[in-house]
Design an enzyme around this catalytic site. Structure first.
Site: not given
Length: 623
Positions: A325-329
């Site tokens: 999810a958004s942890t990779v942004k």
């Protein structure tokens, strides 16, 4: 009147003498051949058999090394037990023996069936364990009757005990009985002889990974025995060499504190020192008690664990597979900056939806009103989906695959545990190989926000964050602090030189870290109300992983759907911001339950480490 033919009788007599002599010669020849065969050709074999009757080599098991936490607290114990063993070739009637022994040592049907199974795969000249863990009463009963049982002995042995039970099961693992597969593997490695006196071998966790170090070296005693198998005298004694003691990087008190926060949840937390990859805490909930595995867990009890829908046997830190999810942004942004796809000044308009060029396919942002104009810093602070849809579209899947794999996604992290899954960083080649389909641009857009085919483990999320903290230096996580043998202490040494992502002097590293700090401290940051009051400074990134897809006009409402269909919630963070000492990943499957939410737990962990006197009362709901 009868006349005798003396010549004929003489010839008959001579023939009989010759035949008799020939028979005697043949018999003596056979006897001489057998004597030659016994005395010359098979001299070594029968000498050995003869010596075995009165000279025995008794293997002596080494003491297994103890495992400690980083503060010297022992995490395991060695306890002494007694078993009763039978040497098959000395027993004339095995059924009668078992019948006689049953009331003396309280043999159960399972004991007898396990023993008969072991007999089939064991040498008749080697003792076979009939029953483990005899009580004092059973030992006393047998001692009184021992003279009736030639070929039956009571032996002492050491077993592992795990005083912290389920708290450390996924880290320590356990030892269990050596089975046929273990023996084949040991024999293939030339190590079977070193386990001649052992019952158990490491099967999971640290116990398995460092088995060769923990086990030690088997000793032996050469003894003379009488015809009843009793030792008459000791001829030679080669003492065993104890296994090495292992000190882990783990902090037991921190581990226990985090577990208290996650009680009753399906969750995972990893706390790591970003300077060297030392794992300070590794918590996976729910867990299991490893102690029953040591003596052999029953099929029924193992079946319950195996089929438990909460998966207690899985180490969620290293084996839990989730869309990141958004942890990779932050890493998507870093990759786009390094590849020249965007610059710090690049801006996009963050509308409520983003449309894939040339199509009518719309991708929604989590924020219904949109974000307005976005640069990369604001996009990370507000976790703007539309910005990263555009970034992913501009990068393309090939560049994403090349860059994100350098951060450690899609491959093992190097942690010193065998129980780890690779995860999946999707690529064009992967989809063609697995699904026999071409890669579409729509696939890339989902990958841009850590969804779609992409799955990762919490430990991979921390490894990527540690690389960001260290300006692209990729450091493998590890649990070993040092090994101790006598007065010799050997510290952990990483294998090989750490990989380096791009130029460590690039200003983009600091820019992305600053954006993560803004996420936790800027008023527009999604984590502002949870983290901005921390005096030590927190940088963070949250994520929400979809369990099922919503239709284009469908609204997500956690209260209206079953718990197991609710989104998973992640938090990754490092602190203190100016001199990071920990990097943490936290996941609550299906968003947690009973009012437990991710951001307050993350804050409590960090306050426990850096501001233990702080009031950690936080808002009830995450943004």
């Amino acid at each position: 009147m009868t006349f005798k033919d003396f010549d004929a009788e003489e010839k008959l007599f001579l023939r009989r003498v010759i035949v008799a002599f020939g028979v005697v010669v043949v018999c003596f020849g056979i006897l001489i051949f057998n004597l030659y065969n016994l005395q010359i050709r098979q001299h070594h074999y029968y000498t050995t058999r003869s010596n075995e009757n009165d000279i025995k080599m008794l293997p002596v098991a080494p003491t297994r090394g103890i495992i400690y936490d980083r503060n010297g607290i022992p995490l395991v114990r060695n306890v002494t037990w007694y078993d009763i063993a039978v040497t098959p070739y000395k027993i004339a009637d095995m059924d009668a023996l078992l019948k006689q022994l049953t009331p003396i040592v309280d043999l159960s049907p399972d004991d007898i069936s396990d023993f008969r199974r072991a007999l089939k795969s064991s040498s008749r000249y080697r003792p076979v364990v009939l029953k483990n863990a005899l009580t004092d009463v059973e030992i006393a009963r047998f001692a009184v009757n021992q003279f009736h049982f030639n070929g039956v002995t009571i032996n002492s042995y050491q077993d592992r005990q795990y005083p912290y039970g389920a708290e450390l099961a996924h880290v320590l693992g356990y030892v269990s009985k050596i089975n046929d597969n273990d023996l084949k593997a040991l024999d293939k490695k030339g190590l079977a002889e070193n386990y001649a006196a052992d019952h158990n071998i490491g099967k999971q966790g640290i116990e398995r990974y460092y088995e060769n170090d923990l086990h030690g070296k088997t000793g032996y005693q050469e003894v003379e025995v009488d015809n009843h198998g009793r030792i008459v005298r000791l001829l030679k004694d080669v003492p065993p060499i104890a296994g090495k003691n292992i000190h882990l990087t783990l902090d037991l008190h921190l581990q226990e504190y985090i577990e208290s926060l996650l009680a009753g949840q399906r969750a995972a937390v990893l706390v790591e020192d970003p300077h060297d990859g030392s794992v300070l805490a590794m918590v996976s909930m729910p867990s299991y008690d490893p102690n029953p595995f040591v003596k052999g867990i029953s099929y029924q009890d193992y079946g319950k664990l195996l089929h438990d829908k909460n998966l207690p046997l899985i180490n969620r830190v290293t084996q839990g597979l989730y869309p990141p999810a958004s942890t990779v942004k932050p890493y998507m942004a870093m990759s786009a900056l390094l590849c020249g796809i965007i610059t710090p000044q690049t801006t996009f308009f963050g509308a409520p939806t983003w449309t894939l060029p040339g199509t009518q396919r719309h991708y929604r942002d989590w924020k219904k009103t949109g974000h307005g104009m976005l640069d990369v810093t604001k996009a990370i602070e507000e976790s703007a989906d539309t910005f990263f849809y555009q970034v992913a579209y501009m990068m393309g899947i090939d560049r994403i695959d090349t860059m994100l794999s350098q951060f450690g996604y899609g491959k093992p992290t190097g942690i010193d545990l065998n129980e780890e899954y690779d995860g999946l960083l999707p690529s064009r080649a992967w989809k063609q190989r697995v699904h026999k389909k071409a890669w579409y641009q729509g696939d890339t857009i989902s990958v841009g926000i850590g969804q779609g085919y992409w799955i990762a483990t919490p430990i991979q999320m921390v490894k990527a964050m540690v690389a960001l903290i260290n300006n692209g230096k990729v450091i493998a996580p590890h649990l070993l602090l040092n090994e101790e043998s006598g007065k010799t202490v050997v510290p952990y040494r990483p294998s090989g030189t750490p990989a380096q992502i791009a130029d460590p002097a690039s200003p983009y590293w600091g820019l992305v870290r600053q954006a993560m700090y803004g996420m936790a401290n800027a008023p527009n940051g999604t984590g502002y109300k949870f983290f901005h009051t921390a005096p030590y400074g927190i940088a963070a990134k949250s994520g929400t992983s979809q369990v099922f897809s919503l239709k284009e006009n469908q609204t997500y409402n956690a209260k209206m759907i079953p718990i197991r269909l609710r989104d998973h919630v992640f938090y990754t963070a490092f602190a203190p911001y100016k001199n990071p000492k920990v990097a943490i990943a936290l996941i609550l499957e299906n968003g947690g339950s009973d009012g437990v939410t991710a951001a307050p737990i993350m804050r409590k962990i960090l306050d426990h480490l850096f501001d233990p006197q702080a009031d950690t009362t936080q808002p009830d709901q995450a943004p």
